[in-house]
Design a protein around this motif. Structure first.
Motif, PDB file in Angstrom:
ATOM      1  N   ILE A 154     147.558 113.439  53.823  1.00  0.00           N
ATOM      2  CA  ILE A 154     146.480 112.645  53.239  1.00  0.00           C
ATOM      3  C   ILE A 154     146.524 112.674  51.714  1.00  0.00           C
ATOM      4  CG2 ILE A 154     143.960 112.543  52.967  1.00  0.00           C
ATOM      5  CD1 ILE A 154     143.761 113.485  55.905  1.00  0.00           C
ATOM      6  N   ASP A 155     146.965 113.791  51.161  1.00  0.00           N
ATOM      7  CA  ASP A 155     146.957 113.955  49.704  1.00  0.00           C
ATOM      8  C   ASP A 155     148.151 113.319  49.002  1.00  0.00           C
ATOM      9  OD1 ASP A 155     144.567 115.299  49.667  1.00  0.00           O
ATOM     10  OD2 ASP A 155     145.463 117.291  49.788  1.00  0.00           O
ATOM     11  N   VAL A 156     149.090 112.771  49.755  1.00  0.00           N
ATOM     12  CA  VAL A 156     150.263 112.145  49.143  1.00  0.00           C
ATOM     13  C   VAL A 156     149.925 110.721  48.722  1.00  0.00           C
ATOM     14  CG1 VAL A 156     152.638 111.362  49.484  1.00  0.00           C
ATOM     15  CG2 VAL A 156     151.885 113.539  50.463  1.00  0.00           C
ATOM     16  N   ALA A 157     149.994 110.446  47.445  1.00  0.00           N
ATOM     17  CA  ALA A 157     149.750 109.097  46.935  1.00  0.00           C
ATOM     18  C   ALA A 157     150.991 108.241  47.132  1.00  0.00           C
ATOM     19  CB  ALA A 157     149.393 109.152  45.452  1.00  0.00           C
ATOM     20  N   TYR A 158     150.776 106.944  47.346  1.00  0.00           N
ATOM     21  CA  TYR A 158     151.926 106.038  47.374  1.00  0.00           C
ATOM     22  C   TYR A 158     152.454 105.892  45.951  1.00  0.00           C
ATOM     23  CZ  TYR A 158     154.922 102.016  47.918  1.00  0.00           C
ATOM     24  OH  TYR A 158     156.013 101.187  47.899  1.00  0.00           O
ATOM     25  N   ASP A 159     153.772 106.069  45.804  1.00  0.00           N
ATOM     26  CA  ASP A 159     154.407 105.995  44.487  1.00  0.00           C
ATOM     27  C   ASP A 159     155.563 105.007  44.560  1.00  0.00           C
ATOM     28  OD1 ASP A 159     155.760 106.359  42.081  1.00  0.00           O
ATOM     29  OD2 ASP A 159     155.486 108.531  42.062  1.00  0.00           O
ATOM     30  N   SER A 160     155.413 103.890  43.901  1.00  0.00           N
ATOM     31  CA  SER A 160     156.417 102.825  43.974  1.00  0.00           C
ATOM     32  C   SER A 160     157.729 103.192  43.309  1.00  0.00           C
ATOM     33  CB  SER A 160     155.871 101.543  43.335  1.00  0.00           C
ATOM     34  OG  SER A 160     155.538 101.761  41.973  1.00  0.00           O
ATOM     35  N   THR A 161     157.774 104.343  42.611  1.00  0.00           N
ATOM     36  CA  THR A 161     159.022 104.770  41.976  1.00  0.00           C
ATOM     37  C   THR A 161     159.844 105.699  42.865  1.00  0.00           C
ATOM     38  OG1 THR A 161     158.074 106.741  40.901  1.00  0.00           O
ATOM     39  CG2 THR A 161     157.875 104.636  39.731  1.00  0.00           C
ATOM     40  N   ILE A 162     159.275 106.124  43.988  1.00  0.00           N
ATOM     41  CA  ILE A 162     159.971 107.044  44.891  1.00  0.00           C
ATOM     42  C   ILE A 162     160.780 106.236  45.910  1.00  0.00           C
ATOM     43  CG2 ILE A 162     159.684 108.824  46.661  1.00  0.00           C
ATOM     44  CD1 ILE A 162     157.180 109.736  45.228  1.00  0.00           C
ATOM     45  N   PRO A 163     162.095 106.447  45.978  1.00  0.00           N
ATOM     46  CA  PRO A 163     162.930 105.671  46.910  1.00  0.00           C
ATOM     47  C   PRO A 163     162.459 105.744  48.360  1.00  0.00           C
ATOM     48  CG  PRO A 163     164.311 106.826  45.336  1.00  0.00           C
ATOM     49  CD  PRO A 163     162.918 107.325  45.110  1.00  0.00           C
ATOM     50  N   LEU A 164     161.993 106.909  48.810  1.00  0.00           N
ATOM     51  CA  LEU A 164     161.511 107.048  50.182  1.00  0.00           C
ATOM     52  C   LEU A 164     160.333 106.125  50.446  1.00  0.00           C
ATOM     53  CD1 LEU A 164     161.553 108.541  52.928  1.00  0.00           C
ATOM     54  CD2 LEU A 164     159.991 110.224  51.909  1.00  0.00           C
ATOM     55  N   HIS A 165     159.442 106.003  49.497  1.00  0.00           N
ATOM     56  CA  HIS A 165     158.282 105.133  49.639  1.00  0.00           C
ATOM     57  C   HIS A 165     158.711 103.663  49.602  1.00  0.00           C
ATOM     58  CE1 HIS A 165     155.129 108.347  48.258  1.00  0.00           C
ATOM     59  NE2 HIS A 165     156.022 108.824  49.116  1.00  0.00           N
ATOM     60  N   GLN A 166     159.645 103.345  48.737  1.00  0.00           N
ATOM     61  CA  GLN A 166     160.159 101.979  48.677  1.00  0.00           C
ATOM     62  C   GLN A 166     160.795 101.575  50.003  1.00  0.00           C
ATOM     63  OE1 GLN A 166     162.943 101.980  45.438  1.00  0.00           O
ATOM     64  NE2 GLN A 166     161.399 102.295  43.849  1.00  0.00           N
ATOM     65  N   GLU A 167     161.585 102.482  50.566  1.00  0.00           N
ATOM     66  CA  GLU A 167     162.270 102.178  51.821  1.00  0.00           C
ATOM     67  C   GLU A 167     161.281 102.038  52.974  1.00  0.00           C
ATOM     68  OE1 GLU A 167     165.364 100.947  53.973  1.00  0.00           O
ATOM     69  OE2 GLU A 167     165.367 101.408  51.823  1.00  0.00           O
ATOM     70  N   ALA A 168     160.230 102.840  52.955  1.00  0.00           N
ATOM     71  CA  ALA A 168     159.204 102.734  53.988  1.00  0.00           C
ATOM     72  C   ALA A 168     158.520 101.375  53.936  1.00  0.00           C
ATOM     73  CB  ALA A 168     158.175 103.854  53.820  1.00  0.00           C
ATOM     74  N   GLU A 225     162.493  87.085  58.784  1.00  0.00           N
ATOM     75  CA  GLU A 225     162.353  86.596  57.407  1.00  0.00           C
ATOM     76  C   GLU A 225     162.834  87.639  56.412  1.00  0.00           C
ATOM     77  OE1 GLU A 225     158.812  84.993  54.368  1.00  0.00           O
ATOM     78  OE2 GLU A 225     158.428  85.241  56.516  1.00  0.00           O
ATOM     79  N   GLU A 226     163.748  87.270  55.552  1.00  0.00           N
ATOM     80  CA  GLU A 226     164.277  88.199  54.552  1.00  0.00           C
ATOM     81  C   GLU A 226     163.268  88.396  53.429  1.00  0.00           C
ATOM     82  OE1 GLU A 226     168.077  88.660  51.452  1.00  0.00           O
ATOM     83  OE2 GLU A 226     167.965  86.949  52.845  1.00  0.00           O
ATOM     84  N   LEU A 227     163.065  89.665  53.048  1.00  0.00           N
ATOM     85  CA  LEU A 227     162.151  89.987  51.960  1.00  0.00           C
ATOM     86  C   LEU A 227     162.859  89.791  50.630  1.00  0.00           C
ATOM     87  CD1 LEU A 227     159.413  91.172  51.033  1.00  0.00           C
ATOM     88  CD2 LEU A 227     160.496  93.440  51.157  1.00  0.00           C
ATOM     89  N   HIS A 228     162.208  89.105  49.709  1.00  0.00           N
ATOM     90  CA  HIS A 228     162.816  88.802  48.417  1.00  0.00           C
ATOM     91  C   HIS A 228     162.657  89.936  47.410  1.00  0.00           C
ATOM     92  CE1 HIS A 228     162.150  84.311  49.551  1.00  0.00           C
ATOM     93  NE2 HIS A 228     163.212  84.828  50.150  1.00  0.00           N
ATOM     94  N   GLY A 229     161.711  90.845  47.650  1.00  0.00           N
ATOM     95  CA  GLY A 229     161.527  91.952  46.727  1.00  0.00           C
ATOM     96  C   GLY A 229     160.257  92.721  47.045  1.00  0.00           C
ATOM     97  N   LEU A 230     160.168  93.945  46.540  1.00  0.00           N
ATOM     98  CA  LEU A 230     158.971  94.752  46.763  1.00  0.00           C
ATOM     99  C   LEU A 230     157.755  94.174  46.050  1.00  0.00           C
ATOM    100  CD1 LEU A 230     160.395  98.389  46.610  1.00  0.00           C
ATOM    101  CD2 LEU A 230     159.827  97.002  48.607  1.00  0.00           C
ATOM    102  N   ILE A 231     158.004  93.332  45.079  1.00  0.00           N
ATOM    103  CA  ILE A 231     156.938  92.552  44.455  1.00  0.00           C
ATOM    104  C   ILE A 231     157.254  91.090  44.728  1.00  0.00           C
ATOM    105  CG2 ILE A 231     155.793  91.915  42.310  1.00  0.00           C
ATOM    106  CD1 ILE A 231     156.429  94.646  41.207  1.00  0.00           C
ATOM    107  N   SER A 232     156.485  90.488  45.606  1.00  0.00           N
ATOM    108  CA  SER A 232     156.771  89.122  46.049  1.00  0.00           C
ATOM    109  C   SER A 232     155.519  88.493  46.637  1.00  0.00           C
ATOM    110  CB  SER A 232     157.882  89.143  47.116  1.00  0.00           C
ATOM    111  OG  SER A 232     158.023  87.876  47.733  1.00  0.00           O
ATOM    112  N   GLU A 233     155.410  87.191  46.473  1.00  0.00           N
ATOM    113  CA  GLU A 233     154.293  86.465  47.072  1.00  0.00           C
ATOM    114  C   GLU A 233     154.311  86.563  48.589  1.00  0.00           C
ATOM    115  OE1 GLU A 233     151.788  84.941  45.609  1.00  0.00           O
ATOM    116  OE2 GLU A 233     152.465  85.278  43.549  1.00  0.00           O
ATOM    117  N   GLN A 234     155.460  86.929  49.160  1.00  0.00           N
ATOM    118  CA  GLN A 234     155.581  87.030  50.617  1.00  0.00           C
ATOM    119  C   GLN A 234     154.610  88.047  51.208  1.00  0.00           C
ATOM    120  OE1 GLN A 234     159.976  87.698  50.197  1.00  0.00           O
ATOM    121  NE2 GLN A 234     160.056  86.538  52.114  1.00  0.00           N
TER     122      GLN A 234
END
Length: 265
Positions: free
Chosen positions: A75-89, A101-110
């Motif tokens: 519960i105490d683990v914050a989501y961190d967009s710089t951590i590869p494990l979090h990005q992959e999740a 549908e292919e994802l265009h990026g972790l930041i995307s209107e999709q």
């Protein structure tokens, strides 16, 4: 949410040290589809604790203490967009939700297709932490049909203004943490103590209860013919029903809960 004043109980931003239960007032009139609208319409109001809840605590076995500590660490683990494990999740969540549908990026209107407030889901995960992403992944991997039904709103007579799937999921994670009193050293409610018995037997009990809660919430939404302004009412009803089911005498495992039957793999 207080319908008269437009205030809501905010989800703690773990990474920034804000406490759960902080109350914010919104004076703006939310526009459907905007962040303000989502904040007003989908804020969890389940954090209020009755005075009677703190009158006693329940002793735990060493195994239960270990399981509770492990869950609290999650519960105490914050989501961190710089951590590869979090990005992959996050990428895995997209693949499970939209395999075609292919994802265009972790930041995307999709991402708005999944019910995030904007094009960057990390701004929403600050509310529920990394565990809220883990909950969604568990749901998608173990109950794919139910996950897809709720994501795509495929079951029932749906409202014109539906709840956004992903944001609702974060609210459910937060609601369960509050309902089960999981941030206390020892449980202070019978419901919380009962859940720890399930947790000591199944380390995925919180994730499983999340799946049950999500499907139950959607059933309540449909039976109440709710729209976005009734989301908090639906959440309260969902919490009450879960508490009732957890207190049934013949429940030996979470799979015995009546609402578990709503899930489809």
């Amino acid at each position: 949410m207080d319908d008269r004043e437009g205030s809501f109980v905010a989800v703690r931003r773990i990474s920034q040290g804000l406490e759960r239960g902080s109350v914010y007032n919104s004076s703006s009139e939310g526009v459907p589809g905007s962040a303000a609208w989502l904040g007003r319409g989908l804020s969890c109001v389940c954090a209020q604790r009755r005075d009677s809840d703190t009158n006693s605590t329940f002793d735990l076995t060493p195994a239960q203490e270990e399981c509770l500590q492990s869950l609290q660490n999650r519960i105490d683990v914050a989501y961190d967009s710089t951590i590869p494990l979090h990005q992959e999740a996050l990428r895995d969540l997209w693949k499970l939700a939209f395999p075609e549908e292919e994802l265009h990026g972790l930041i995307s209107e999709q991402w708005k297709e999944m019910g995030w407030q904007g094009k960057d889901p990390s701004t929403d995960f600050r509310g529920g932490g990394f565990i809220s992403l883990e909950n969604l992944l568990y749901f998608a991997r173990n109950f794919q049909k139910s996950f897809q039904d709720l994501l795509r709103k495929q079951v029932g007579d749906r409202s014109v203004w539906e709840y956004p799937f992903a944001v609702a999921g974060i609210n459910l994670t937060f609601m369960l943490i509050q309902m089960l009193d999981l941030e206390a050293v020892k449980p202070r409610t019978v419901v919380g103590a009962t859940f720890l018995k399930f947790l000591s037997e199944n380390e995925s009990a919180f994730d499983l209860l999340y799946c049950i809660a999500f499907k139950l919430m959607d059933q309540q939404w449909l039976s109440m013919r709710a729209s976005y302004m009734e989301f908090n009412t639906v959440m309260k009803s969902t919490r009450r029903q879960l508490e009732r089911e957890l207190m049934l005498e013949d429940i030996m495992h979470l799979e015995d809960l009546p609402s578990y039957a709503l899930l489809s793999q």
